[in-house]
Design an enzyme around this catalytic site. Sequence first.
Site, PDB file in Angstrom:
ATOM      1  N   ASN A  73      13.678   8.272  -8.123  1.00 53.50           N
ATOM      2  CA  ASN A  73      15.052   7.974  -8.542  1.00 53.50           C
ATOM      3  C   ASN A  73      15.764   9.241  -9.008  1.00 53.50           C
ATOM      4  O   ASN A  73      16.910   9.499  -8.634  1.00 53.50           O
ATOM      5  CB  ASN A  73      15.042   6.910  -9.640  1.00 53.50           C
ATOM      6  CG  ASN A  73      14.725   5.541  -9.073  1.00 53.50           C
ATOM      7  OD1 ASN A  73      15.576   4.906  -8.463  1.00 53.50           O
ATOM      8  ND2 ASN A  73      13.479   5.104  -9.218  1.00 53.50           N
ATOM      9  N   GLY A 113       1.176   0.914  -5.142  1.00 53.95           N
ATOM     10  CA  GLY A 113       0.155  -0.043  -4.723  1.00 53.95           C
ATOM     11  C   GLY A 113      -1.182   0.654  -4.500  1.00 53.95           C
ATOM     12  O   GLY A 113      -2.242   0.154  -4.911  1.00 53.95           O
ATOM     13  N   LYS A 131      15.890   1.858 -16.271  1.00 51.62           N
ATOM     14  CA  LYS A 131      15.556   3.300 -16.356  1.00 51.62           C
ATOM     15  C   LYS A 131      15.712   3.984 -14.997  1.00 51.62           C
ATOM     16  O   LYS A 131      15.988   5.192 -14.927  1.00 51.62           O
ATOM     17  CB  LYS A 131      14.170   3.524 -16.972  1.00 51.62           C
ATOM     18  CG  LYS A 131      12.970   3.060 -16.146  1.00 51.62           C
ATOM     19  CD  LYS A 131      12.450   4.068 -15.154  1.00 51.62           C
ATOM     20  CE  LYS A 131      11.405   3.470 -14.234  1.00 51.62           C
ATOM     21  NZ  LYS A 131      11.012   4.338 -13.134  1.00 51.62           N
ATOM     22  N   ALA A 191       0.839  -1.211   0.000  1.00 51.35           N
ATOM     23  CA  ALA A 191       0.000   0.000   0.000  1.00 51.35           C
ATOM     24  C   ALA A 191       0.863   1.245   0.000  1.00 51.35           C
ATOM     25  O   ALA A 191       0.579   2.223   0.676  1.00 51.35           O
ATOM     26  CB  ALA A 191      -0.938  -0.018   1.210  1.00 51.35           C
ATOM     27  N   GLY A 192       1.985   1.194  -0.758  1.00 48.07           N
ATOM     28  CA  GLY A 192       2.794   2.399  -0.954  1.00 48.07           C
ATOM     29  C   GLY A 192       2.171   3.238  -2.047  1.00 48.07           C
ATOM     30  O   GLY A 192       0.967   3.136  -2.325  1.00 48.07           O
TER      31      GLY A 192
HETATM   32  N1  LIG Z   1       5.583   5.076  -7.324  1.00 45.26           N
HETATM   33  C1  LIG Z   1       5.501   4.962  -8.623  1.00 45.26           C
HETATM   34  O1  LIG Z   1       5.185   5.938  -9.316  1.00 45.26           O
HETATM   35  C2  LIG Z   1       5.778   3.642  -9.284  1.00 45.26           C
HETATM   36  C3  LIG Z   1       5.319   3.434 -10.585  1.00 45.26           C
HETATM   37  C4  LIG Z   1       5.596   2.224 -11.219  1.00 45.26           C
HETATM   38  C5  LIG Z   1       6.303   1.236 -10.549  1.00 45.26           C
HETATM   39  N2  LIG Z   1       6.727   1.458  -9.277  1.00 45.26           N
HETATM   40  C6  LIG Z   1       7.430   0.355  -8.607  1.00 45.26           C
HETATM   41  O2  LIG Z   1       6.553  -0.210  -7.642  1.00 45.26           O
HETATM   42  C7  LIG Z   1       7.301  -0.792  -6.576  1.00 45.26           C
HETATM   43  C8  LIG Z   1       6.743  -0.290  -5.258  1.00 45.26           C
HETATM   44  O3  LIG Z   1       6.974   1.106  -5.240  1.00 45.26           O
HETATM   45  P1  LIG Z   1       6.072   2.173  -4.470  1.00 45.26           P
HETATM   46  O4  LIG Z   1       6.119   3.398  -5.277  1.00 45.26           O
HETATM   47  O5  LIG Z   1       4.753   1.668  -4.115  1.00 45.26           O
HETATM   48  O6  LIG Z   1       7.021   2.363  -3.185  1.00 45.26           O
HETATM   49  P2  LIG Z   1       6.743   3.184  -1.864  1.00 45.26           P
HETATM   50  O7  LIG Z   1       8.067   3.539  -1.314  1.00 45.26           O
HETATM   51  O8  LIG Z   1       5.785   4.266  -2.141  1.00 45.26           O
HETATM   52  O9  LIG Z   1       6.027   2.098  -0.958  1.00 45.26           O
HETATM   53  C9  LIG Z   1       6.655   0.899  -0.597  1.00 45.26           C
HETATM   54  C10 LIG Z   1       5.678   0.053   0.181  1.00 45.26           C
HETATM   55  O10 LIG Z   1       6.330  -1.152   0.568  1.00 45.26           O
HETATM   56  C11 LIG Z   1       6.172  -1.312   1.965  1.00 45.26           C
HETATM   57  N3  LIG Z   1       7.319  -2.028   2.489  1.00 45.26           N
HETATM   58  C12 LIG Z   1       8.499  -1.530   2.916  1.00 45.26           C
HETATM   59  N4  LIG Z   1       9.273  -2.523   3.380  1.00 45.26           N
HETATM   60  C13 LIG Z   1       8.553  -3.662   3.257  1.00 45.26           C
HETATM   61  C14 LIG Z   1       8.772  -5.022   3.588  1.00 45.26           C
HETATM   62  N5  LIG Z   1       9.917  -5.409   4.160  1.00 45.26           N
HETATM   63  N6  LIG Z   1       7.815  -5.919   3.295  1.00 45.26           N
HETATM   64  C15 LIG Z   1       6.672  -5.540   2.733  1.00 45.26           C
HETATM   65  N7  LIG Z   1       6.382  -4.275   2.406  1.00 45.26           N
HETATM   66  C16 LIG Z   1       7.316  -3.349   2.678  1.00 45.26           C
HETATM   67  C17 LIG Z   1       6.035   0.090   2.525  1.00 45.26           C
HETATM   68  O11 LIG Z   1       5.376   0.063   3.779  1.00 45.26           O
HETATM   69  C18 LIG Z   1       5.182   0.733   1.437  1.00 45.26           C
HETATM   70  O12 LIG Z   1       3.837   0.421   1.619  1.00 45.26           O
HETATM   71  C19 LIG Z   1       8.770  -0.393  -6.839  1.00 45.26           C
HETATM   72  O13 LIG Z   1       9.428  -1.482  -7.423  1.00 45.26           O
HETATM   73  C20 LIG Z   1       8.664   0.763  -7.827  1.00 45.26           C
HETATM   74  O14 LIG Z   1       9.796   0.844  -8.679  1.00 45.26           O
HETATM   75  C21 LIG Z   1       6.469   2.627  -8.624  1.00 45.26           C
HETATM   76  O1  LIG Z   2       9.436   7.532  -8.858  1.00 43.40           O
HETATM   77  P1  LIG Z   2      10.275   6.494  -9.543  1.00 43.40           P
HETATM   78  O2  LIG Z   2      11.616   7.032  -9.946  1.00 43.40           O
HETATM   79  O3  LIG Z   2      10.334   5.211  -8.769  1.00 43.40           O
HETATM   80  O4  LIG Z   2       9.542   6.148 -10.928  1.00 43.40           O
HETATM   81  C1  LIG Z   2       8.200   5.799 -10.893  1.00 43.40           C
HETATM   82  C2  LIG Z   2       7.755   5.001 -12.100  1.00 43.40           C
HETATM   83  O5  LIG Z   2       8.552   3.852 -12.251  1.00 43.40           O
HETATM   84  C3  LIG Z   2       7.698   5.797 -13.355  1.00 43.40           C
HETATM   85  O6  LIG Z   2       7.208   4.990 -14.393  1.00 43.40           O
END
Ligand SMILES: NC(=O)c1ccc[n+]([C@@H]2O[C@H](COP(=O)([O-])OP(=O)(O)OC[C@H]3O[C@@H](n4cnc5c(N)ncnc54)[C@H](O)[C@@H]3O)[C@@H](O)[C@H]2O)c1
Ligand SMILES: O=P(O)(O)OC[C@H](O)CO
Length: 326
Positions: free
Chosen positions: A251, A8, A186, A4-5
Amino acid sequence: MLGAGSWGSAFAKILGDAGNDVVLWARRPEIAAAIRDTGRNPEYLENTPLGERVTATASATEAIKGAELVVLAVPSQTLRVNLGDWAADLTEDSTLVSLMKGIELGTTQRMSQVIVEAARVAPDRVAVVSGPNLAGEIALEQPAATVVACSDIDRATRVQHAITTPYFRPYTNDDVVGCELGGAVKNVIALAFGIAHAMGLGDNTKAMLITRGLAETARLGVALGADPLTFSGLAGLGDLVGTCMSPLSRNRTFGEHLGRGKSLEQAQAATRYTAEGVKSCLAIRDLARSHGVEMPITEQVERVCHEGVDPKVAVAALMSRSTKAE
Ligand SMILES: NC(=O)c1ccc[n+]([C@@H]2O[C@H](COP(=O)([O-])OP(=O)(O)OC[C@H]3O[C@@H](n4cnc5c(N)ncnc54)[C@H](O)[C@@H]3O)[C@@H](O)[C@H]2O)c1
Ligand SMILES: O=P(O)(O)OC[C@H](O)CO
């Protein structure tokens, strides 16, 4: 929806808006309770209503039991341990969808490979969603496109239908390797872009980083069996440009801290969210070396992040490489 980050939570909204009933797993019970009570996640994208179809729980078993689609958005380096706890609850023939953009340290595995191993499922049950998808923009329902990659194209099409909304447009692809590598590398190039930006370098330098960054991504991808065309699509060039250009990118922002002279530890202390490229650059460098692929930008990002090399020294090292044909 497991995790739920930022992504999510935004993806739970997409799933709900596309007509699915969604159970969002949050690690912390108080976050799950707040989502149930207010329909918003107080920690991530706190102003975004997640929609009536989204509920939340702190019990992964409750979220997974009976789910046709199990979507994973936890940090790449914790996925294996997380799945070890969750695998027993998976429904037979459910589809596992990876949203993660990283490579595992130590094993140098892509996230779909980690899922296959840790959840003990066949590779054709795993789909990857990757593209220029900054969570903050999608939460505002700004139009975006993405790629659903799966070796079983019928399954990719089912996932595509399950996540199509008026503001989110998925395309299918059977190149899982290319889509995952595009998403992971990327992040490393966005670190380089952020470093360059903070150093006051201009658009020629930035265009060079994007273009040569894509070249090294495709070089590694082809060595691992990817289709080179994938890298000119949404999961390749699209995500690279979107991430590098956006101040929302974690990033790129992390790279800016480094480019302003912060150490890795200082940059980590200033960052609340997951910047996958910081750890994945080590795994990508190892993967490239083991396949005899040159990735000069990735090498220099790793040196700045993990060896304390001055960004100016890294730029000079890149510019003094032997000249060659494009
Ligand atoms: N944020 C974006 O815009 C975006 C877009 C596309 C892909 N992603 C990818 O999605 C993935 C998750 O990123 P995000 O943006 O949700 O990250 P975030 O930092 O916003 O959230 C991470 C989540 O993981 C949880 N977490 C931390 N440690 C943990 C553990 N040990 N076990 C289980 N959960 C844990 C945190 O509590 C949080 O809910 C990454 O691989 C990121 O590259 C992110
Ligand atoms: O915020 P970043 O750098 O993890 O990038 C988020 C997404 O992967 C963009 O597609």
